[in-house]
Motif scaffolding. Structure first.
Motif, PDB file in Angstrom:
ATOM      1  N   ASP A 166       0.808  -1.176  -0.033  1.00  0.00           N
ATOM      2  CA  ASP A 166      -0.043  -0.170  -0.051  1.00  0.00           C
ATOM      3  C   ASP A 166       0.834   1.123   0.002  1.00  0.00           C
ATOM      4  OD1 ASP A 166      -2.778   1.289   0.277  1.00  0.00           O
ATOM      5  OD2 ASP A 166      -1.942   1.883   1.943  1.00  0.00           O
ATOM      6  N   ALA A 167       1.879   1.467   0.771  1.00  0.00           N
ATOM      7  CA  ALA A 167       2.822   2.496   0.896  1.00  0.00           C
ATOM      8  C   ALA A 167       3.503   2.581  -0.491  1.00  0.00           C
ATOM      9  CB  ALA A 167       3.788   2.064   2.071  1.00  0.00           C
ATOM     10  N   ALA A 168       3.934   1.554  -0.963  1.00  0.00           N
ATOM     11  CA  ALA A 168       4.504   1.560  -2.375  1.00  0.00           C
ATOM     12  C   ALA A 168       3.619   1.973  -3.522  1.00  0.00           C
ATOM     13  CB  ALA A 168       5.004   0.109  -2.768  1.00  0.00           C
ATOM     14  N   HIS A 169       2.578   1.814  -3.571  1.00  0.00           N
ATOM     15  CA  HIS A 169       1.564   2.139  -4.382  1.00  0.00           C
ATOM     16  C   HIS A 169       1.360   3.703  -4.178  1.00  0.00           C
ATOM     17  CE1 HIS A 169      -3.017   2.012  -5.983  1.00  0.00           C
ATOM     18  NE2 HIS A 169      -2.094   2.288  -6.725  1.00  0.00           N
ATOM     19  N   HIS A 170       1.064   4.182  -3.191  1.00  0.00           N
ATOM     20  CA  HIS A 170       0.994   5.643  -2.979  1.00  0.00           C
ATOM     21  C   HIS A 170       2.117   6.533  -3.269  1.00  0.00           C
ATOM     22  CE1 HIS A 170      -2.699   4.232  -0.691  1.00  0.00           C
ATOM     23  NE2 HIS A 170      -2.996   5.374  -1.093  1.00  0.00           N
ATOM     24  N   LEU A 171       3.299   5.799  -2.696  1.00  0.00           N
ATOM     25  CA  LEU A 171       4.447   6.527  -3.159  1.00  0.00           C
ATOM     26  C   LEU A 171       4.708   6.530  -4.845  1.00  0.00           C
ATOM     27  CD1 LEU A 171       6.964   4.900  -0.796  1.00  0.00           C
ATOM     28  CD2 LEU A 171       6.536   7.371  -0.830  1.00  0.00           C
ATOM     29  N   GLY A 172       4.529   5.559  -5.532  1.00  0.00           N
ATOM     30  CA  GLY A 172       4.262   5.581  -6.980  1.00  0.00           C
ATOM     31  C   GLY A 172       3.203   6.616  -7.530  1.00  0.00           C
ATOM     32  N   ASN A 173       2.239   6.745  -6.598  1.00  0.00           N
ATOM     33  CA  ASN A 173       1.237   7.768  -6.982  1.00  0.00           C
ATOM     34  C   ASN A 173       1.887   9.103  -6.971  1.00  0.00           C
ATOM     35  OD1 ASN A 173      -1.269   8.746  -7.975  1.00  0.00           O
ATOM     36  ND2 ASN A 173      -2.326   8.100  -6.102  1.00  0.00           N
ATOM     37  N   ILE A 174       2.441   9.523  -5.718  1.00  0.00           N
ATOM     38  CA  ILE A 174       2.989  10.843  -5.597  1.00  0.00           C
ATOM     39  C   ILE A 174       3.953  10.869  -6.547  1.00  0.00           C
ATOM     40  CG2 ILE A 174       4.288  12.160  -4.006  1.00  0.00           C
ATOM     41  CD1 ILE A 174       2.955  10.493  -1.678  1.00  0.00           C
ATOM     42  N   TYR A 175       5.015  10.134  -6.754  1.00  0.00           N
ATOM     43  CA  TYR A 175       6.055  10.531  -7.799  1.00  0.00           C
ATOM     44  C   TYR A 175       5.718  10.325  -9.169  1.00  0.00           C
ATOM     45  CZ  TYR A 175       9.143   9.383  -3.710  1.00  0.00           C
ATOM     46  OH  TYR A 175       9.717   9.237  -2.724  1.00  0.00           O
TER      47      TYR A 175
END
Length: 324
Positions: free
Chosen positions: A131-140
């Protein structure tokens, strides 16, 4: 009532979910003295507060923060700073901050969760990492797209391993990957084919009248816009708006950017006079949501209006919106 709320939430019946959660909360409080709560009761109430805050993230995110903050306080004191429950509450707070536009603070929290989950083979912690990786990808995706894909691919792989290719969590990551590809690649026919397959899967997973399905219609519209298929793009954008209105109401802020997308289609297809009403609708929604006018989407809408007025030769309106 808590289980009923979770079911309502999963099918995007947010008002019913909130009512069920609130009934559960009221019952629990009525049968326990506030100063004599057992540790387990404290944890149950904190879990419920996370659920309530999660609904508010969908309907009125400005109300979500106190629920996440109190849940985090309970979890950290009862289970420790690095427990699954504490990190879950932190993740919810980061999602709130991201919606608030404080993406740097959100990024820091997601990175902290991502780092703390490294090497942990617990199923719950691996879900948190995904979930954290998904949101980091979304932010980046918004400002460092070259860094986004590795995070999204890791999230996809974890969800596919622990769940399935067609599970909603996996599908959400696949949609974010398509969104990133739209901004970094130009193989639009291939992306369109992937999005159309995702649409079929989203309808199976969520139903036709669900805001998650609406995001696919919006992305299909964007892809068709890049391909110069103007009327088909607008048709998909209109379907996304129809669904979001049904789920969130006609005045919800999330619909504004789709109106701006339609305005962009009209401007770029030499119909700026039709773009202006779309951008004005978006402007009204954003001004209602941000009365202090301090919002980047609001600034972008003024810029879009200035562009449309420039195309029809109204210099005064161009200057007015650029100044704003």
């Amino acid at each position: 009532y808590n289980s009923l709320g979770m079911i309502y939430y999963s099918v995007s019946h947010f008002s019913d979910a909130l009512a069920s959660y609130q009934t559960c909360y009221d019952i629990m409080n009525a049968h326990t003295a506030a100063d004599h709560l057992s540790d387990e009761s404290l944890l149950d109430l904190a879990r419920l507060e996370l659920n309530i805050g999660e609904v508010y993230l969908k309907t009125d995110y400005t109300k979500a923060e106190p629920y996440f903050d109190h849940a985090y306080k309970v979890f950290s004191s009862q289970t420790g700073n690095d427990s699954h429950l504490t990190l879950t509450a932190l993740g919810h707070k980061a999602k709130y901050l991201h919606q608030l536009g404080k993406w740097q603070e959100a990024e820091a929290i997601f990175l902290d969760i991502y780092d703390k989950s490294s090497g942990n083979t617990s199923r719950d912690i691996r879900f948190l990492r995904a979930d954290a990786a998904h949101h980091l990808g979304n932010i980046y995706s918004d400002y460092l797209p070259e860094q986004a894909m590795p995070y999204l691919e890791e999230a996809r792989d974890i969800f596919m391993e622990l769940l399935s290719l067609t599970h909603p969590d996996t599908l959400d990551v696949l949609n974010t990957i398509c969104t990133l590809r739209l901004s970094t690649e130009d193989n639009y026919p291939d992306i369109l084919e992937n999005l159309q397959e995702l649409l079929r899967q989203f309808i199976k997973a969520y139903g036709i009248n669900d805001p998650n399905t609406a995001t696919i219609y919006d992305n299909i519209g964007l892809c068709l816009y890049y391909m110069g298929q103007w009327d088909d793009a607008i048709s998909n954008y209109r379907e996304a708006i129809r669904i979001d209105k049904e789920c969130y109401g006609a005045d919800h802020e999330s619909i504004a950017y789709i109106y701006n997308n339609i305005g962009a289609v009209y401007s770029d297809s030499d119909r700026p006079e039709l773009a202006i009403p779309e951008h004005n609708t978006a402007l009204t929604l954003l001004e209602q949501a941000h009365p202090d006018s301090m919002n980047l989407d609001l600034a972008q809408t003024h810029s879009d209006l200035a562009d449309a007025y420039l195309r029809i030769g109204d210099g005064d309106k161009v200057v007015e919106h650029l100044n704003k």
